[in-house]
Design an enzyme around this catalytic site. Structure first.
Site, mmCIF file in Angstrom:
data_model
loop_
_atom_site.group_PDB
_atom_site.id
_atom_site.type_symbol
_atom_site.label_atom_id
_atom_site.label_comp_id
_atom_site.label_asym_id
_atom_site.label_seq_id
_atom_site.Cartn_x
_atom_site.Cartn_y
_atom_site.Cartn_z
ATOM 1 N N LYS A 37 0.823 -1.189 0.000
ATOM 2 C CA LYS A 37 0.000 0.000 0.000
ATOM 3 C C LYS A 37 0.875 1.263 0.000
ATOM 4 O O LYS A 37 0.567 2.258 -0.640
ATOM 5 C CB LYS A 37 -0.865 -0.031 1.266
ATOM 6 C CG LYS A 37 -2.099 0.813 1.203
ATOM 7 C CD LYS A 37 -2.885 0.715 2.501
ATOM 8 C CE LYS A 37 -3.635 -0.611 2.625
ATOM 9 N NZ LYS A 37 -4.373 -0.728 3.904
ATOM 10 N N ASP A 50 20.058 -17.052 -24.786
ATOM 11 C CA ASP A 50 18.972 -16.724 -25.703
ATOM 12 C C ASP A 50 18.652 -15.247 -25.604
ATOM 13 O O ASP A 50 18.909 -14.604 -24.583
ATOM 14 C CB ASP A 50 17.696 -17.483 -25.285
ATOM 15 C CG ASP A 50 17.548 -18.812 -25.991
ATOM 16 O OD1 ASP A 50 18.276 -19.069 -26.954
ATOM 17 O OD2 ASP A 50 16.674 -19.600 -25.564
ATOM 18 N N ASP A 51 18.031 -14.733 -26.634
ATOM 19 C CA ASP A 51 17.429 -13.411 -26.530
ATOM 20 C C ASP A 51 16.229 -13.551 -25.595
ATOM 21 O O ASP A 51 15.503 -14.542 -25.652
ATOM 22 C CB ASP A 51 16.976 -12.959 -27.922
ATOM 23 C CG ASP A 51 16.812 -11.449 -27.998
ATOM 24 O OD1 ASP A 51 16.394 -10.837 -26.996
ATOM 25 O OD2 ASP A 51 17.100 -10.885 -29.052
ATOM 26 N N LYS A 91 22.442 -12.553 -31.975
ATOM 27 C CA LYS A 91 22.230 -11.249 -32.615
ATOM 28 C C LYS A 91 20.756 -11.010 -32.878
ATOM 29 O O LYS A 91 20.151 -10.090 -32.369
ATOM 30 C CB LYS A 91 23.005 -11.197 -33.942
ATOM 31 C CG LYS A 91 22.945 -9.835 -34.588
ATOM 32 C CD LYS A 91 23.588 -9.847 -35.962
ATOM 33 C CE LYS A 91 23.450 -8.461 -36.579
ATOM 34 N NZ LYS A 91 23.540 -8.534 -38.044
ATOM 35 N N GLY A 123 26.785 -8.310 -27.217
ATOM 36 C CA GLY A 123 25.952 -8.691 -28.345
ATOM 37 C C GLY A 123 26.606 -8.136 -29.598
ATOM 38 O O GLY A 123 27.364 -8.819 -30.279
ATOM 39 N N HIS A 145 17.218 -12.054 -16.058
ATOM 40 C CA HIS A 145 17.205 -10.925 -16.997
ATOM 41 C C HIS A 145 16.475 -9.747 -16.348
ATOM 42 O O HIS A 145 15.470 -9.952 -15.671
ATOM 43 C CB HIS A 145 16.512 -11.328 -18.302
ATOM 44 C CG HIS A 145 16.796 -10.365 -19.414
ATOM 45 N ND1 HIS A 145 16.109 -9.185 -19.563
ATOM 46 C CD2 HIS A 145 17.724 -10.391 -20.398
ATOM 47 C CE1 HIS A 145 16.601 -8.527 -20.603
ATOM 48 N NE2 HIS A 145 17.580 -9.234 -21.134
ATOM 49 N N GLY A 182 26.128 -2.291 -24.768
ATOM 50 C CA GLY A 182 27.171 -1.389 -25.246
ATOM 51 C C GLY A 182 28.591 -1.832 -24.948
ATOM 52 O O GLY A 182 29.515 -1.023 -24.950
#
Lengths: 432, 432
Positions: B101, B177-178, B150, B380, B267, B358
């Site tokens: 709350k 995995d993505d 990718k 990535g 994640h 990045g």
């Protein structure tokens, strides 16, 4: 980009704040980045295969800061259509797709969602909805009244039973557990349900009125169905659930589970971590409106604009709209020119709006006007804090409702032989 | 108020902004309101019974706005101790108690949590943790390297297998995995795990190196264990999980389930809806740090301060601290003078920090300095975008790690017969 007719899309609307971003470029980046990953560099043959997976920019509305107002900020509302084919038909998959990584990308808030007809078809929605809840109670011609236990932690079973009985005597339609009452040795769920349902039956002999008791469904995620069954077997005829602590999918699965055949009441616990910022999070109409209804909540609590836990009125009205509307325009995205749903209505039962916090009988005319009467009036302090006791507190609310239904000004109705309402007005006033 | 020795408490720290509130009064209101409900009006005998349920104000630090800075705001950090006895030993119960709350009550953010020893004892924590993950990989003397597919949506099994193989050839330790890859007819989890693990074995014959593949665990909440078993039976030796879409308890239960005996990678999907606002939500160190570790995440992804999805450096360091620390001071609340934990250490294995987004090889020296080498370097675009291909991308990272471990400046190490690293530096530069 024109939409491929072969695909169905769910559409997310984002509000993005940025002093100088190229919002059109940003929109394209979202549409591509959160779907196929890259587009312009794909060979043409591959594009043909991938087109059905590609997100589309539906619209970009840029709002430049107003010249006369130094405090106004530059923002854009960006609508992106995501092909259904990319995600499974569950709310986690949808949310992770449209706002998983993107939620962390600067000042961006998810302000709306529309679903494809095929995505929506995977959700039965509220099993009872407003009509079903009314049918269980046998009340079709007035707003419902709910009360909340005053304090529960540290109380024993006889104390809870007595609190329950006093509330029930006042003529409330629903009583809910406190959302912070978990499994505990003093008042384990099956014992308190058993005793409170006995108290409900006892009160019914006095009032002639049915009552739903929403017991708080808590504990380990993978044990929720068993816990629900335990409560239902003990007599619980509704369940309260802290949806956001478990995720929308848990509610969605509970609502369609054959053994969880009672109305589910969604509590907005933790919602304030998500909706209030203008720059981040998920807007209240999505969080406490569309997604709760989609996930099958029969009743949805949310902060009222009247009391101590406040929410701006327009957000309240947007939640109401999301819970009640039958209009497909806001719900179903059908792409270019395709027809919306077969019967032109949102294929989900309506969820009961339960604006909560700071409610007293003097607010009833305002609430009924704001919610057109299709509402659960929900009170804690407004029942228990009544100078003549909790049962009188419930009666004061019922009298306020009766007065409003009869079109009689509250003060006049109170003066006309309704001392409980009069006492409430003396305590808290009337706000119209 | 002195603390009752008989009770154990979990402590929440809130930052509240308000121009004129009496923060001490507000703190007392929270401590009472979210526990016993009312206090001063209780009879003395009842107080004695209820005292063990009463929340306590631990501290209130008021920060008045600085006179010289008109933009500075008035706020207070308020610490409240909640008796364990009030809630069950699970994260939903804790969060609903301390911020259910309250999250909706104005400008208030949950900025820290400390747990009682008894609450903590209900959580086994990460099953593998840093040591366990290192042991599975047989790598004990260097930071780990992970790469991300990718693009995956719309790709078929041979395409995924090839992407996987190229990444594996580059010498990465983990491939994930993505997070937006859900169950789909093109690449169902058991098929893609089977093929990718074959590719891993094939690459191992080239590189001599083991590899963990974290397959994305998705789908209905109550089916997560079955889905995990399906992936594990097909050969998955790790799982990726979008924790916030399902709630912390789902992770907590998965991490302690006997059949889910592989490392779990959390994640941060949707986290940006919760942590970035200064006024609302849950701070990153709690959300992606303490709670992820408590719930048993062996590896935790979070936005790096280096790339496109940015998080301020101090928030990053606070997450790192929460995942790694053995110090009990920040973790365990022991009340007045009681000893902290028996052995004086946080009784949870450390979770691997995985700062993400990045990342390119030229950042490796900075990352290793920021994280003292106890980190998974996760890339990535920094792998797939390498001018000589994804395998070379992986090698460039491994060379950067080797150079750093040898104490050789990156540019010198690249020039000394490491063309992949040189090409990466030519593309993205070095940031130290």
């Amino acid at each position: 980009m024109s939409l491929a007719i072969s695909s169905a899309y769910c559409v997310a609307t984002y509000r993005c704040y940025d002093e100088k971003a190229d919002f059109h470029k940003k929109a394209t980046g979202i549409a591509v980045g959160l779907t196929v990953g890259s587009w312009t560099e794909l060979p043409e043959a591959r594009k043909a295969e991938m087109e059905k997976h590609l997100g589309r920019v539906v619209s970009v509305d840029v709002h430049e800061p107003s010249a006369g107002d130094p405090a106004s900020a530059r923002y854009a509302d960006i609508r992106i259509a995501y092909p259904d084919i990319n995600f499974s038909r569950d709310i986690p998959a949808l949310l992770v797709t449209v706002f998983g990584k993107l939620s962390m990308d600067g000042r961006i808030k998810l302000i709306d969602l529309a679903f494809s007809e095929s995505f929506l078809s995977a959700f039965p929605g509220p099993r009872f909805g407003i009509e079903g809840v009314r049918k269980l109670l046998g009340v079709h011609d007035r707003p419902l009244l709910m009360s909340i236990f005053k304090s529960v932690i540290g109380h024993d079973l006889p104390s809870l039973r007595e609190q329950f009985y006093q509330q029930a005597l006042g003529g409330v339609d629903l009583i809910k557990d406190d959302e912070i009452l978990f499994e505990n040795p003093l008042t384990p769920i099956e014992k308190r349900v058993e005793l409170c349902m006995q108290a409900a039956a006892e009160a019914e002999r006095e009032t002639g009125q049915k009552l739903l008791y929403a017991a708080n469904l808590t504990g380990p995620t993978f044990g929720l169905v068993e816990q629900a069954k335990k409560a239902i077997n003990a007599g619980a005829n509704a369940l309260l659930f802290n949806v956001l602590a478990y995720g929308f999918d848990a509610l969605s699965e509970l609502s369609r589970h054959p053994d969880v055949n009672v109305p589910l009441m969604a509590h907005p616990s933790l919602a304030g971590a998500l909706y209030p910022s203008p720059y981040h999070g998920i807007a209240a109409n999505v969080l406490l409106g569309k997604l709760m209804r989609l996930a099958g909540a029969d009743l949805v609590l949310f902060p009222s604009p009247y009391g101590s836990v406040v929410m701006p009125k327009e957000e309240n009205m947007a939640i109401k709209e999301a819970l009640l509307t039958t209009e497909t325009a806001d719900y179903i995205y059908s792409g270019d020119g395709a027809t919306a749903s077969a019967n032109g209505q949102v294929p989900l039962a309506a969820s009961f709006p339960v604006p909560s916090a700071g409610i007293h009988p003097g607010l009833v005319p305002l609430i009924l006007r704001d919610f057109n009467g299709e509402v659960v009036i929900n009170a804690g302090g407004g029942v228990h804090g009544h100078p003549m006791g909790a049962a009188a507190g419930g009666r004061a609310f019922r009298q306020a409702i009766d007065g409003c239904q009869a079109g009689i000004p509250l003060q006049d109705y109170a003066a006309d032989g309704h001392p409980e309402l009069q006492a409430a007005i003396d305590s808290w006033g009337i706000k119209e």
